[in-house]
Write a protein that holds these residues in place. Structure first.
Motif, PDB file in Angstrom:
ATOM      1  N   LEU A  64       0.825  -1.222   0.000  1.00 38.77           N
ATOM      2  CA  LEU A  64       0.000   0.000   0.000  1.00 38.77           C
ATOM      3  C   LEU A  64       0.855   1.267   0.000  1.00 38.77           C
ATOM      4  N   ALA A  68      -1.091   3.005  -2.642  1.00 37.82           N
ATOM      5  CA  ALA A  68      -2.113   3.898  -2.082  1.00 37.82           C
ATOM      6  C   ALA A  68      -1.553   5.197  -1.515  1.00 37.82           C
ATOM      7  N   VAL A  76      -2.500   4.778   5.220  1.00 31.72           N
ATOM      8  CA  VAL A  76      -3.899   4.435   5.514  1.00 31.72           C
ATOM      9  C   VAL A  76      -3.952   3.403   6.645  1.00 31.72           C
ATOM     10  N   ALA A  78      -4.946   0.408   6.831  1.00 36.91           N
ATOM     11  CA  ALA A  78      -4.509  -0.956   6.510  1.00 36.91           C
ATOM     12  C   ALA A  78      -2.988  -1.117   6.520  1.00 36.91           C
ATOM     13  N   VAL A 232     -12.586   7.117   0.196  1.00 32.69           N
ATOM     14  CA  VAL A 232     -12.486   6.157  -0.907  1.00 32.69           C
ATOM     15  C   VAL A 232     -13.052   4.791  -0.502  1.00 32.69           C
ATOM     16  N   ALA A 233     -12.660   4.318   0.681  1.00 33.08           N
ATOM     17  CA  ALA A 233     -13.082   2.975   1.097  1.00 33.08           C
ATOM     18  C   ALA A 233     -14.590   2.903   1.336  1.00 33.08           C
ATOM     19  N   GLU A 236     -16.336   3.894  -2.701  1.00 28.88           N
ATOM     20  CA  GLU A 236     -16.006   3.138  -3.912  1.00 28.88           C
ATOM     21  C   GLU A 236     -16.805   1.837  -4.094  1.00 28.88           C
ATOM     22  N   LEU A 392     -11.034  -3.191  -8.690  1.00 24.39           N
ATOM     23  CA  LEU A 392     -12.341  -2.772  -8.180  1.00 24.39           C
ATOM     24  C   LEU A 392     -13.295  -3.036  -9.327  1.00 24.39           C
TER      25      LEU A 392
HETATM   26  C1  2IO Z   1      -8.222   2.510   0.512  1.00 26.02           C
HETATM   27  C2  2IO Z   1      -9.878  -0.068  -2.111  1.00 26.02           C
HETATM   28  C3  2IO Z   1     -12.144   0.630  -1.996  1.00 26.02           C
HETATM   29  C4  2IO Z   1      -9.146   0.169   2.342  1.00 26.02           C
HETATM   30  C5  2IO Z   1      -7.204   1.434   0.286  1.00 26.02           C
HETATM   31  C6  2IO Z   1      -5.950   2.070  -0.208  1.00 26.02           C
HETATM   32  C7  2IO Z   1      -6.878   0.618   1.496  1.00 26.02           C
HETATM   33  C8  2IO Z   1      -7.894  -0.419   1.896  1.00 26.02           C
HETATM   34  C9  2IO Z   1      -9.223  -1.866   0.432  1.00 26.02           C
HETATM   35  C10 2IO Z   1     -10.482  -1.273   0.889  1.00 26.02           C
HETATM   36  C11 2IO Z   1     -11.397  -0.875  -0.250  1.00 26.02           C
HETATM   37  C12 2IO Z   1     -10.981   0.245  -1.199  1.00 26.02           C
HETATM   38  N1  2IO Z   1      -8.073  -1.395   0.876  1.00 26.02           N
HETATM   39  N2  2IO Z   1     -10.294  -0.249   1.843  1.00 26.02           N
HETATM   40  O1  2IO Z   1      -9.240  -2.782  -0.333  1.00 26.02           O
HETATM   41  O2  2IO Z   1      -9.122   1.018   3.197  1.00 26.02           O
END
Ligand code: 2IO
Length: 439
Positions: A64, A68, A76, A78, A232-233, A236, A392
């Motif tokens: 990430l 990301a 983030v 994660a 975003v999470a 999306e 996605l």
């Molecule tokens: C946002 C990808 C929609 C998360 C991401 C960079 C980190 C992490 C994921 C999910 C879904 C989004 N990864 N959410 O797969 O925060």
């Protein structure tokens, strides 16, 4: 070792156009598949994906940092570990539960009503582009306490940031555009964050700005990254999940009729949609040391892509895995939105989706409202259904035709029927596909 293995090019059009048809061969013949074009190992079996996601000592979320962090303006959730991870996760949970949740349910309904209204005269709506995408952004802005009046601008930035995260390979121009949009979003957020620090409200940004007993106050950079992460999470996957749910129900009219009769089944239908067609198809990890997975050695430092859509259709985990069946006994709908989930659409392990329970409530609330307002839902006969995206993935469009039903009077909404959920239930009411128009 290449002899005998299928030559699968993950980035090829044949793969992206119809990934589900290719997963079975991958699982059987090359369950840990190295693709030199992207220099990644693709893991496709349910057991292996769960192992990669839960063996935190061997596999980290390091990718990430390049996949990301540049568009998130910082790390983030994660990517974090230990005390920092649990403290920040807790703050996000606090913004999504308790009294905040009651407010979010009302806002979700209000957003859905408002967005649907213009389409009630025509009886036609594209569930992805007319409804789902604006609904996803506007609901997320409500959660974050951002100005919904700015949704179009924020939506444009969001799209470019999501494109960066969801791309396995990206052109220089597109990458540059994503980075510019993320810088613009950061500049937009900075004064808002300062304002919430000075005058905290009841929104998620104020929650994450607040200092509490077990954590130091976050820097503005940390708050910015967390806000973009949540934006975003939380947005999306929403239009994708909603459209996929309706597509499955339209294709299985007998199951749609059952959901209309007993709205408690909506939860099963959402869980089954996430299993069969997860909106997030890839979760990246990095091997710390060499690891043996299904008899193949993944070398230290290798990037590993967990193929969620494949794991969720592994016949070793689910009977008749390619069938949509909201009654399937091996899914466990009640636990599908918790860490005990059998499907892997929310990931697994320490980094499992923090918004899983919230998303269930959100999709259930909006889908219930849509089913109340629309009867005789169908797709135009000449419509060619298409899904796009590898990382996605969701329908490009879902143009629904329906018979509009008027809004019920205010005092009737909120009547929950026989729900066993500990969270506040949306106003789910039974109805039938053939029944008289509401009320
Ligand atoms: C946002 C990808 C929609 C998360 C991401 C960079 C980190 C992490 C994921 C999910 C879904 C989004 N990864 N959410 O797969 O925060």
């Amino acid at each position: 070792m290449t002899g005998g293995l299928p030559r699968v090019r993950i980035l090829s059009e044949e793969f992206t156009d119809a990934p589900y048809g290719r997963f079975a061969a991958l699982r059987q013949e090359s369950p840990v598949h190295y693709d030199p074009e992207v220099d990644c190992y693709f893991v496709s079996r349910h057991h292996d994906v769960r192992r990669v996601l839960t063996d935190h000592a061997t596999f980290t979320s390091e990718p990430l940092q390049v996949r990301a962090e540049p568009v998130m303006r910082g790390p983030v959730l994660a990517q974090m570990t230990g005390a920092e991870h649990s403290a920040k996760r807790k703050m996000v949970v606090r913004g999504l539960t308790g009294a905040s949740l009651d407010r979010h349910v009302r806002e979700i309904r209000a957003n859905a009503e408002e967005l649907l209204r213009p389409f009630m005269d025509t009886g036609r709506v594209d569930l992805v582009n007319d409804f789902g995408k604006p609904f996803a952004i506007r609901s997320t802005l409500d959660v974050l306490g951002l100005d919904k009046g700015d949704w179009r601008r924020i939506s444009g930035w969001h799209r470019a940031i999501a494109e960066f995260i969801g791309s396995i390979a990206m052109s220089r121009e597109r990458r540059h555009h994503s980075l510019e949009c993320s810088a613009a979003l950061e500049a937009y957020l900075l004064p808002v964050i300062e304002e919430r620090r000075a005058r905290p409200g009841d929104d998620l940004i104020s929650h994450v700005c607040a200092r509490d007993a077990d954590s130091a106050a976050m820097s503005t950079r940390e708050v910015t990254a967390l806000v973009i992460n949540i934006l975003v999470a939380a947005a999306e996957p929403v239009d994708k999940t909603l459209a996929l749910l309706f597509r499955h129900l339209i294709e299985h009219p007998e199951q749609l009729a059952q959901v209309r009769k007993d709205p408690r089944l909506l939860r099963n239908a959402i869980a089954e949609t996430l299993r069969l067609t997860p909106p997030v198809q890839i979760i990246p990890r990095q091997a710390v040391t060499a690891a043996d997975v299904s008899g193949i050695t993944i070398p230290a430092d290798a990037t590993v892509f967990c193929l969620i859509g494949s794991a969720n259709r592994d016949p070793a985990a689910f009977a008749s895995p390619d069938a949509f069946d909201l009654h399937r006994g091996d899914l466990g709908a009640a636990r599908s939105f918790t860490a005990a989930a059998q499907h892997l659409a929310f990931g697994a392990g320490l980094h499992m989706c923090v918004g899983a329970a919230f998303s269930r409530m959100q999709i259930e609330t909006v889908a219930d409202l849509l089913l109340q307002r629309m009867s005789a839902i169908r797709l135009p006969t000449d419509f060619g259904y298409r899904e796009t995206g590898l990382y996605l993935r969701g329908p490009e469009a879902l143009p629904l035709e329906f018979t509009p039903r008027p809004e019920p009077s205010r005092n009737l909404s909120g009547a929950a029927r026989g729900r066993s959920s500990p969270t506040p239930s949306p106003g789910i009411r039974p109805s039938t596909e053939e029944g008289p128009p509401w009320p």
